[in-house]
Scaffold this motif. Structure first.
Motif, mmCIF file in Angstrom:
data_model
loop_
_atom_site.group_PDB
_atom_site.id
_atom_site.type_symbol
_atom_site.label_atom_id
_atom_site.label_comp_id
_atom_site.label_asym_id
_atom_site.label_seq_id
_atom_site.Cartn_x
_atom_site.Cartn_y
_atom_site.Cartn_z
ATOM 1 N N ASN A 41 3.557 4.907 3.982
ATOM 2 C CA ASN A 41 3.245 3.842 3.649
ATOM 3 C C ASN A 41 3.628 3.098 4.507
ATOM 4 N N THR A 75 6.828 6.770 -3.506
ATOM 5 C CA THR A 75 8.233 6.035 -2.173
ATOM 6 C C THR A 75 9.743 7.140 -2.283
ATOM 7 N N GLN A 118 0.735 -1.558 0.340
ATOM 8 C CA GLN A 118 0.382 0.171 -0.379
ATOM 9 C C GLN A 118 1.101 1.105 -0.481
ATOM 10 N N MET A 119 0.660 2.171 -1.333
ATOM 11 C CA MET A 119 1.538 3.372 -1.102
ATOM 12 C C MET A 119 0.741 4.240 -1.495
#
Length: 431
Positions: A420, A349, A314-315
């Motif tokens: 995250n 990210t 999950q980002m």
């Protein structure tokens, strides 16, 4: 009232004087025995009127406590046995922001303690059950003057009070926390409140205690430290759409590490927008965009090619750029690519994973994985085509929206690699 003069008293007084003095009195005043007798009578009248005797006809003489001539205020006239002490002492300078302020009572119980700064802001605190002490519920601000007023009662209910003022220290070294999301923003359901501190924190409990988060509707929110310089807050599950979040940063005066104090006193508010979660299947090469659990669009994608696979997990979208430059050297891929005009880029990210528009991958979308780890959507150079999948997804996404990647050959993304933390269980998050 008529009072007859007592001439004998006047004669006796005169007879007791030396002869020389008697002669002088005659020459100065020229008064005889009758005048002196009248003065004595007036003095007697004064004594009779102030005596409060039962034959005076008065029901409330001076000195009467109950209106009946009886003195019943003797006990009340005594001072309270309670003694109030305030630390630090009145006029103290450079007082520590934590642990220095304390109010105590001896031979009595505290009934009221008020501590305010120069702006009238009151410091919350609590009186102990036995009434012997009061301690503040929070730290004090730095470089601030405070006024303290405390009241205690003894066993007879008599009050004693003390007041004092003091000024807290001015720190030589300070820290702040850079936070996201921005005040007043509307964000997706996956958005944590994240703080990155400018100095490593060695007193994490004190720092976390100084951060208050309130939500409407109410939901449990917990903080988690990543190292000693990052603190994120989130609920157990994604936020409910429409939730209003208010964060009070009361860091001014918090000693985050020895000799290093916070300097922020700020309130941040943000709102959770509609619920959008998009699921990328790295094998099927599709992304299903869901609103409130229903698929509203399916988009062909390309993800990381073999050896450069996209993270699973999950980002959360943390940045959005209409156009940005992407250089392989910044993520450890040397000179493999340097694209100066990548359209509709959204960061997933910290390490460099983006979901972005792609105008150079040809027929890869929906057919094979061709990227260096990013998720690519068909787009045009310059991003001018609003109907292109890259532009559409960009325009329908918020910072804080969730993108879930599954069926990739890489491992799950680390919770601290971007925003995250959803990849950590609730039990570990709270621990």
């Amino acid at each position: 009232m008529n009072v007859r003069p007592i001439s004998g008293a006047s004669v006796d007084a005169r007879a007791s004087e030396p002869e020389g003095r008697r002669r002088t009195s005659r020459k100065r005043g020229g008064r005889g025995r009758k005048g002196r007798a009248l003065v004595a009578g007036v003095l007697l009248l004064a004594v009779t009127a102030c005596g409060g005797g039962s034959d005076s006809g008065s029901g409330s003489g001076a000195g009467s406590a109950d209106g009946k001539g009886k003195r019943s205020a003797t006990a009340q006239s005594k001072q309270s046995e309670a003694a109030v002490a305030i630390a630090p002492k009145d006029g103290a300078k450079s007082v520590d922001t934590s642990g220095a302020l304390k109010v105590t009572a001896a031979r009595g119980k505290l009934t009221e303690v008020v501590v305010k700064d120069a702006k009238g802001t009151e410091i919350a605190g609590e009186i102990s059950k036995d009434g012997a002490t009061w301690t503040p519920s929070t730290h004090l601000a730095a470089s601030t003057k405070y006024q303290v007023h405390a009241v205690a009662k003894d066993s007879a209910g008599r009050e004693a009070a003390e007041s004092a003022s003091f000024t807290t220290l001015t720190p030589q070294n300070t820290f702040i926390g850079y936070f996201t999301p921005e005040d007043g923003s509307t964000v997706g359901v996956g958005m944590p409140f994240s703080l990155n501190f400018t100095r490593g924190i060695t007193n994490p409990e004190q720092v976390e205690k100084a951060i208050e988060i309130r939500t409407e509707p109410a939901v449990e929110v917990e903080g988690h430290w990543f190292g000693n310089d990052r603190l994120d807050f989130r609920p157990e599950k994604y936020w409910k759409a429409g939730t209003k979040v208010t964060v009070k940063l009361n860091l001014n005066g918090v000693e985050g590490r020895p000799g290093v104090y916070g300097e922020q006193a700020k309130t941040v508010s943000f709102t959770i927008g509609r619920n959008q979660v998009s699921v990328v299947d790295a094998k099927k090469l599709t992304m299903k965009v869901m609103r409130d659990g229903k698929v509203i669009k399916t988009i062909p994608v390309t993800t990381g090619k073999p050896g450069m696979e996209t993270w699973n997990g999950q980002m959360v979208i943390s940045e959005k750029h209409v156009v940005t430059r992407m250089n392989g050297e910044t993520v450890g891929y040397g000179g493999e690519y340097d694209i100066k005009d990548v359209p509709h880029a959204m960061r997933l990210t910290t390490s460099g994973t983006f979901l972005h528009g792609n105008y150079w991958a040809g027929g890869a979308f929906g057919n094979y994985n061709a990227s260096h780890g990013c998720i690519g959507l068909r787009d045009v150079r310059g991003g001018w085509d609003k109907d292109a999948p890259g532009a559409w997804f960009f325009n329908n996404s918020l910072i804080g929206d969730v993108v879930v990647v599954k069926n990739s050959n890489d491992r799950t993304v680390a919770p601290n690699n971007g925003l995250n933390g959803w990849n950590m269980s609730w039990e570990k998050w709270k621990a």
